[in-house]
Every structure is written in C-alpha cells, then in structure tokens.
Scaffold this motif. Structure first.
Motif, PDB file in Angstrom:
ATOM      1  N   ASP A  66       0.859  -1.189   0.000  1.00 38.30           N
ATOM      2  CA  ASP A  66       0.000   0.000   0.000  1.00 38.30           C
ATOM      3  C   ASP A  66       0.892   1.235   0.000  1.00 38.30           C
ATOM      4  O   ASP A  66       1.528   1.557   1.003  1.00 38.30           O
ATOM      5  CB  ASP A  66      -0.888  -0.019   1.249  1.00 38.30           C
ATOM      6  CG  ASP A  66      -1.945   1.074   1.246  1.00 38.30           C
ATOM      7  OD1 ASP A  66      -1.925   1.919   0.336  1.00 38.30           O
ATOM      8  OD2 ASP A  66      -2.789   1.075   2.162  1.00 38.30           O
ATOM      9  N   ILE A  67       0.942   1.948  -1.118  1.00 42.20           N
ATOM     10  CA  ILE A  67       1.895   3.063  -1.222  1.00 42.20           C
ATOM     11  C   ILE A  67       1.291   4.433  -0.961  1.00 42.20           C
ATOM     12  O   ILE A  67       1.993   5.433  -1.034  1.00 42.20           O
ATOM     13  CB  ILE A  67       2.592   3.075  -2.599  1.00 42.20           C
ATOM     14  CG1 ILE A  67       1.579   3.264  -3.736  1.00 42.20           C
ATOM     15  CG2 ILE A  67       3.434   1.833  -2.792  1.00 42.20           C
ATOM     16  CD1 ILE A  67       2.225   3.545  -5.081  1.00 42.20           C
ATOM     17  N   HIS A  68      -0.015   4.470  -0.645  1.00 41.35           N
ATOM     18  CA  HIS A  68      -0.568   5.748  -0.210  1.00 41.35           C
ATOM     19  C   HIS A  68      -1.551   5.510   0.926  1.00 41.35           C
ATOM     20  O   HIS A  68      -2.688   5.098   0.717  1.00 41.35           O
ATOM     21  CB  HIS A  68      -1.264   6.520  -1.329  1.00 41.35           C
ATOM     22  CG  HIS A  68      -1.704   7.880  -0.851  1.00 41.35           C
ATOM     23  ND1 HIS A  68      -0.900   8.986  -0.972  1.00 41.35           N
ATOM     24  CD2 HIS A  68      -2.803   8.293  -0.173  1.00 41.35           C
ATOM     25  CE1 HIS A  68      -1.501  10.026  -0.415  1.00 41.35           C
ATOM     26  NE2 HIS A  68      -2.655   9.614   0.092  1.00 41.35           N
ATOM     27  N   MET A  69      -1.084   5.810   2.136  1.00 40.92           N
ATOM     28  CA  MET A  69      -1.943   5.628   3.301  1.00 40.92           C
ATOM     29  C   MET A  69      -1.407   6.472   4.462  1.00 40.92           C
ATOM     30  O   MET A  69      -0.304   7.000   4.407  1.00 40.92           O
ATOM     31  CB  MET A  69      -2.010   4.141   3.699  1.00 40.92           C
ATOM     32  CG  MET A  69      -0.682   3.446   3.901  1.00 40.92           C
ATOM     33  SD  MET A  69       0.095   3.794   5.492  1.00 40.92           S
ATOM     34  CE  MET A  69      -1.152   3.147   6.597  1.00 40.92           C
ATOM     35  N   GLY A  89      -2.678  -9.620   4.902  1.00 41.82           N
ATOM     36  CA  GLY A  89      -1.816  -9.829   3.749  1.00 41.82           C
ATOM     37  C   GLY A  89      -1.014  -8.621   3.336  1.00 41.82           C
ATOM     38  O   GLY A  89      -0.324  -8.656   2.313  1.00 41.82           O
ATOM     39  N   VAL A  90      -1.079  -7.567   4.101  1.00 39.57           N
ATOM     40  CA  VAL A  90      -0.316  -6.354   3.794  1.00 39.57           C
ATOM     41  C   VAL A  90       1.055  -6.482   4.445  1.00 39.57           C
ATOM     42  O   VAL A  90       1.167  -6.564   5.675  1.00 39.57           O
ATOM     43  CB  VAL A  90      -1.039  -5.095   4.301  1.00 39.57           C
ATOM     44  CG1 VAL A  90      -0.242  -3.844   3.947  1.00 39.57           C
ATOM     45  CG2 VAL A  90      -2.443  -5.029   3.725  1.00 39.57           C
ATOM     46  N   THR A  91       2.105  -6.508   3.640  1.00 44.60           N
ATOM     47  CA  THR A  91       3.460  -6.714   4.168  1.00 44.60           C
ATOM     48  C   THR A  91       4.330  -5.477   4.073  1.00 44.60           C
ATOM     49  O   THR A  91       5.414  -5.440   4.644  1.00 44.60           O
ATOM     50  CB  THR A  91       4.141  -7.873   3.420  1.00 44.60           C
ATOM     51  OG1 THR A  91       4.145  -7.594   2.013  1.00 44.60           O
ATOM     52  CG2 THR A  91       3.412  -9.192   3.681  1.00 44.60           C
ATOM     53  N   CYS A  92       3.848  -4.442   3.372  1.00 47.89           N
ATOM     54  CA  CYS A  92       4.640  -3.222   3.208  1.00 47.89           C
ATOM     55  C   CYS A  92       3.700  -2.053   2.944  1.00 47.89           C
ATOM     56  O   CYS A  92       2.737  -2.188   2.182  1.00 47.89           O
ATOM     57  CB  CYS A  92       5.619  -3.383   2.045  1.00 47.89           C
ATOM     58  SG  CYS A  92       6.627  -1.912   1.687  1.00 47.89           S
ATOM     59  N   VAL A  93       3.974  -0.914   3.586  1.00 48.35           N
ATOM     60  CA  VAL A  93       3.206   0.304   3.312  1.00 48.35           C
ATOM     61  C   VAL A  93       4.161   1.475   3.170  1.00 48.35           C
ATOM     62  O   VAL A  93       5.288   1.452   3.677  1.00 48.35           O
ATOM     63  CB  VAL A  93       2.178   0.617   4.428  1.00 48.35           C
ATOM     64  CG1 VAL A  93       1.203  -0.527   4.624  1.00 48.35           C
ATOM     65  CG2 VAL A  93       2.865   0.974   5.740  1.00 48.35           C
ATOM     66  N   VAL A  94       3.682   2.496   2.466  1.00 49.21           N
ATOM     67  CA  VAL A  94       4.366   3.789   2.422  1.00 49.21           C
ATOM     68  C   VAL A  94       3.417   4.786   3.077  1.00 49.21           C
ATOM     69  O   VAL A  94       2.349   5.085   2.541  1.00 49.21           O
ATOM     70  CB  VAL A  94       4.708   4.212   0.986  1.00 49.21           C
ATOM     71  CG1 VAL A  94       5.436   5.558   0.999  1.00 49.21           C
ATOM     72  CG2 VAL A  94       5.558   3.154   0.297  1.00 49.21           C
ATOM     73  N   ASP A 120       6.834  -3.805   7.141  1.00 48.95           N
ATOM     74  CA  ASP A 120       7.782  -2.840   6.585  1.00 48.95           C
ATOM     75  C   ASP A 120       7.050  -1.526   6.339  1.00 48.95           C
ATOM     76  O   ASP A 120       6.106  -1.465   5.536  1.00 48.95           O
ATOM     77  CB  ASP A 120       8.373  -3.348   5.272  1.00 48.95           C
ATOM     78  CG  ASP A 120       9.340  -4.505   5.483  1.00 48.95           C
ATOM     79  OD1 ASP A 120       9.903  -4.608   6.583  1.00 48.95           O
ATOM     80  OD2 ASP A 120       9.514  -5.301   4.538  1.00 48.95           O
ATOM     81  N   ILE A 121       7.475  -0.473   7.033  1.00 52.64           N
ATOM     82  CA  ILE A 121       6.864   0.843   6.877  1.00 52.64           C
ATOM     83  C   ILE A 121       7.901   1.809   6.332  1.00 52.64           C
ATOM     84  O   ILE A 121       8.916   2.085   6.978  1.00 52.64           O
ATOM     85  CB  ILE A 121       6.302   1.382   8.203  1.00 52.64           C
ATOM     86  CG1 ILE A 121       5.301   0.400   8.813  1.00 52.64           C
ATOM     87  CG2 ILE A 121       5.638   2.743   7.982  1.00 52.64           C
ATOM     88  CD1 ILE A 121       4.729   0.851  10.152  1.00 52.64           C
TER      89      ILE A 121
END
Length: 571
Positions: A66-69, A89-94, A120-121
C-alpha cells in the motif's frame, strides 16, 4: 539442496504474465530461492526442507503493498497498526505522516520512525504542513526546508508525500513547495513526488504536473482517469474511486501499468474487517479481473516506489507472500513475512511517546454563548449565508447559499434546519474561534466534537443543539482529544485519542468498539454519508472541494480566499 521452506503444488501468481500456475516455492532465509514446476506433474522435488507446506488448492500471491496511506487515519500507532494489517496480507506500506506532523512537526514524524514493527513501513515526507499556510489555518507543527533536509537523511523515507497546495505550485513566485520539491529531486536521492489534485483539469492540471507532481490518489471519474493518465500521471485508486465506470475505464484502456490500489484512510473499526485486501476485493467486484487487481496491489506499487526487492514471487525477492483460498473474498488463510509465517501476537507492542504528546489540547472550555450567532447587523429580517452542503458519498462539500431568518440580531440557523460548525484553535497560540453553517448534517438534535479534524487537527464541533455542543466540546478537552457525541443533554459515545489528540495508545479492538459506537450515534442523529467519520473530519480540510472551515474562518478551496459567513442582510 536443503531449504528453509518448501511450498508444494500451489497456484502461484506469475507477475509478468498476470496468471496463476501450479508451482513449488523454495525459500532460504528471508528470500525466495527458487520457483519451480510443481511436483504435482510428477517432477522430482529437488529440495529438502525444514518446513514443507502443502499448497494444493491454494493461491499464492506476493505480499500486498500500500503506497498511499496514513497510519493516523486508523487512530493508532505504528506497532499496533502493524499487528492489525499483517493478517490481511499487507506486508509493506508507504505512510504519509502529515497528521502527526501537523500536531508535532518533525518530532512527531521521528516518533513514528523510531518504532520497531514487523510490517515494513516506509515514509513520505509531508509536503504540506500545514495543508495551505499559516494565514489560512493554525497547526501545531510545520515542515519547511530545514525539516525536509533532515528527513532526507532517513533510509525509510522514499517519497515526498501528497502535494496539496496547487496554487503555490503553479505560482510565478519561488514558493516553499517549489523549494521542497527541488530538494527532493536534486542530489543523490531523487524521490517520487505524490500529489493531491481532486479538482484540477486542463491547463491547471498541466501546470501541476509541470511542477513535478506525477501521481494522484484523490477521487476519480472516467474522464479524470483518461485525462490524468494521458498527461503521464500515475493513479492510486482508493475505495471511493472504484466505481464500476472508473474500473471499466481502466480495464477497457488497459491502464494497469499506470494504476495502483491504495487505502488512503482506514478507520479503526473498518480495519477489523480488512485493509488493502478489501480494496482488492472491491476492484474485482467492480469488474477488474482478479489477476490484474493483484498486479495493481503488488508490482505496480512496488515499481512506483522503487521497491525492487519485493512485489513478485521470484528468486532473490523478499519472501513476502499471501495464501488465499479463493480469488473472491481475498481473505488470507496465511501470511508469510520474510520467509516466516506471521503469527499474530495476543499482546500489543507498547506505544512509546514523550509525555508532552499527551498534553497537546490547549483549548478553553466552550460556553453556550459560543454557539449563538447573535451579532447581526440588523435586528430582524433575513441573511443570505454561505453554507457547506454535505453529500451522501465521499468528502466533497458543495458551496451553496441559503436565505435564513434573523431575529433580535440573531441568525436563526436551527430554525432553518442547518447545523453549526465551530472550530476552536487548540494549540494555545491565538484562541481563535470560527463559524460555519452546514446543510444535510443532523436531522435530530445532537452534536459531535473532535480533535481528529484534518489536517490541522483543531477542535471541531458540529451540531444543532447548543446544550449538546457544549457538553461534547468540554468532554473532548478533558479527554485531551478524541471523538465525542452528545444528545438529549448527555454524552452518548466517546473514543479517546490522547496522543496529540489524534491517536490512541491502547488496543485497536477496544478503540474499534468505541469508534463504532460514535459512528452509530452520529447515524442515529440522521447524518448520512458513505464514510461518516471522515466526512465530518474533513470539514476542516482546506484542500478538498469546495467550501471548508478552519480556525481562521470559511475558505473557498479553489481560490484560497476567505468567504464571509453572511453574504448580505435584508431587513
């Protein structure tokens, strides 16, 4: 050859061809080692493994990205957020931390970055803190060139967060946002530049893109999808953009390389039901083929942000993957992070914030007189007033004019069926109080008050009962922030957000229950919107169309000009 993990006979997602094939997955350490034709076909398995998983009948996709949150939209802290979203199931966000930055500036951002999480944030540098300028709204922190230089030293920073102030970007002057963009595009690190441009089109949109912004996450229409992608923009589609006609536009024109699925904002009570996996599900329900939707929730976001070590099930990539029973519900049966199955801990990681983060609401207690518009220029007659008209869907507010009675120098807003929005400056700098009128809010008497009001997070009170407005405002101040509803002279629901007035340091399940009660109470007062909490909280967002309110007054979002509450009087 001995590997750490071997998955056999699973339907594995083949990213570049956007299809599933029966394969075996070998993992060594934190990375994929090999993806080979399945033993189902009679091939000899070339690996021994410490752990063998039977993938028969299961689908295996890369970890969702998820790259926009905004973590703050879940009203919790990074550790608890990580605990909540990994099972989905979300393993990485930006994350764009512009909410905590509006309250505490650079210190707030670093308080997030310092917290250890299994998820991973990565972070975007908040580009618009405050969202407009100090002459239009009061915030607790500011992000200027000095803070940007400091944040550029952080490895976790990979983009410039959503640029909102389009007028400053296209101005002929050397504005702050132009200088910030130059800092982010020069030197050793050239960051991606994220944007917020819900109402721009034509030459205005072209100017925005020329200014360096080439992505947008705001609400789209079929027309805006084509115009923006034709101009080279990358679109990040959140739930309110995933209408059937928007999805049809993406599908019929094959725009998958230009699109990522994102959440933007997920309320805590909604997070209990899902996160980015729910956006993926919605995209499929609206007509996007599941194989394409997976692509837009894994590889295209990874590629957009330069996260080359993930987004695919392929040798050498991080072994982040999700196990699904079907391609309809997108509810994971297992999630693997760095090659190991994620097991949700029963205990929340401890939140760590400085003591002064818990004493940030420096606002006086309201009196009944604060909610009476009794300073009219005429004693009796009518007033033409500027009104914020709430819509049933989304957070856009229409600017309308209404003629309402004036009696004894007082605007009779309750008689006219309107609600009153009052914003109290909460940082202890000016003590300003501003007023606005709202249509299509409450149908029965009551009030809601909150410090979770985008982006400046001043104290907003909305209601049509003076008694209840006083009660709600006072309770929020005593709680040091949160959401409170009142009706019938009683507090009916509350969700405490004592960290900066925007975050809870407790468990997400408890917060979810409290906010669900707040949401239910707001609905019981007749407030109707597809996202009740966000719709109220963005009444103070001066970059979201059309008419909004801050502690400085009412403002036209497009022109950034002050709008008077009363247009004219007639006696």
């Amino acid at each position: 050859m001995k590997v750490d993990l071997l998955v056999q006979n699973g339907w594995v997602y083949r990213t570049y061809r956007q299809c599933f094939e029966k394969m075996d997955i070998a993992v060594v350490g934190e990375k994929f080692y090999d993806i080979s034709p399945s033993s189902y076909y009679g091939n000899k398995i070339p690996y021994e493994a410490e752990c063998v998983v039977d993938g028969t009948g299961k689908y295996f996709i890369p970890g969702l990205i998820d790259i926009h949150m905004h973590i703050e939209s879940s009203m919790t802290y990074p550790g608890e957020f990580s605990r909540a979203v990994l099972p989905w199931g979300v393993t990485c966000v930006v994350a764009d931390p512009h909410e905590i930055a509006n309250v505490f500036g650079l210190e707030g951002i670093k308080s997030f970055m310092e917290q250890e999480t299994e998820l991973d944030i990565y972070y975007g540098i908040p580009s618009s803190v405050p969202s407009t300028g100090s002459s239009l709204e009061t915030s607790g922190g500011q992000i200027r060139e000095e803070e940007v230089r400091e944040l550029l030293k952080e490895d976790k920073v990979i983009c410039l967060g959503e640029v909102m102030n389009d007028s400053d970007l296209v101005s002929g002057e050397d504005t702050l946002i132009k200088r910030i963009i130059r800092l982010c595009q020069n030197g050793d690190r050239r960051l991606m530049i994220e944007g917020h441009c819900p109402a721009l089109s034509g030459e205005a949109l072209a100017g925005f893109i020329r200014g360096g912004v080439d992505a947008d996450h705001t609400q789209q229409t079929p027309e805006s999808v084509l115009e923006k992608t034709d101009m080279g923009m990358f679109l990040e589609l959140q739930a309110k953009s995933l209408t059937s006609d928007v999805v049809e536009t993406v599908v019929s024109h094959g725009l998958y390389e230009n699109v990522a699925l994102v959440t933007d904002d997920t309320m805590p009570d909604h997070l209990a039901k899902g996160h980015l996996n729910q956006i993926l599900k919605l995209a499929v329900e609206q007509g996007m083929p599941p194989e394409k939707a997976v692509y837009c929730a894994t590889l295209t976001p990874a590629r957009r942000m330069g996260l080359d070590d993930r987004g695919m099930i392929a040798p050498g990539k991080l072994a982040d993957f999700v196990v699904l029973d079907d391609l309809v519900s997108f509810c994971p049966s297992a999630v693997y992070k760095n090659g190991k199955q994620h097991i949700k801990s029963p205990d929340s990681p401890k939140a760590v914030f400085p003591d002064h983060f818990y004493q940030s609401v420096k606002c006086r207690l309201a009196l009944a007189s604060d909610f009476k518009l009794n300073r009219c220029e005429i004693r009796n007659g009518t007033a033409t007033v500027n009104v914020m008209e709430i819509q049933d869907f989304g957070t856009r507010v229409r600017h309308v004019k209404r003629e309402i009675p004036v009696r004894n120098n007082c605007i009779c807003w309750q008689e006219a069926g309107l609600s009153l929005a009052v914003v109290f400056e909460r940082y202890g700098t000016s003590g300003d109080v501003a007023y606005g009128l709202v249509e299509h809010a409450f149908k029965s008497p009551g009030a809601v008050a909150t410090t979770w009001s985008h982006d400046s997070h001043n104290l907003l009170v909305l209601g049509n009962s003076v008694e209840d407005m006083v009660l709600a405002q006072n309770r929020v101040v005593h709680m040091q922030g949160g959401y409170v509803t009142a009706r019938g002279g009683k507090i009916t629901a509350s969700a405490a957000l004592p960290v900066g007035g925007i975050l809870s340091d407790g468990s997400l399940p408890k917060l979810s229950e409290e906010l669900a009660e707040v949401r239910e109470e707001i609905g019981a007062m007749g407030y109707v919107n597809s996202n009740v909490i966000m719709s109220i909280s963005t009444l103070t967002l001066l970059v979201s169309p059309e008419l909004k309110i801050s502690d400085k007054g009412l403002f036209d979002v497009k022109t950034k000009q002050r709008v008077p509450l009363v247009e004219k009087y007639e006696s």
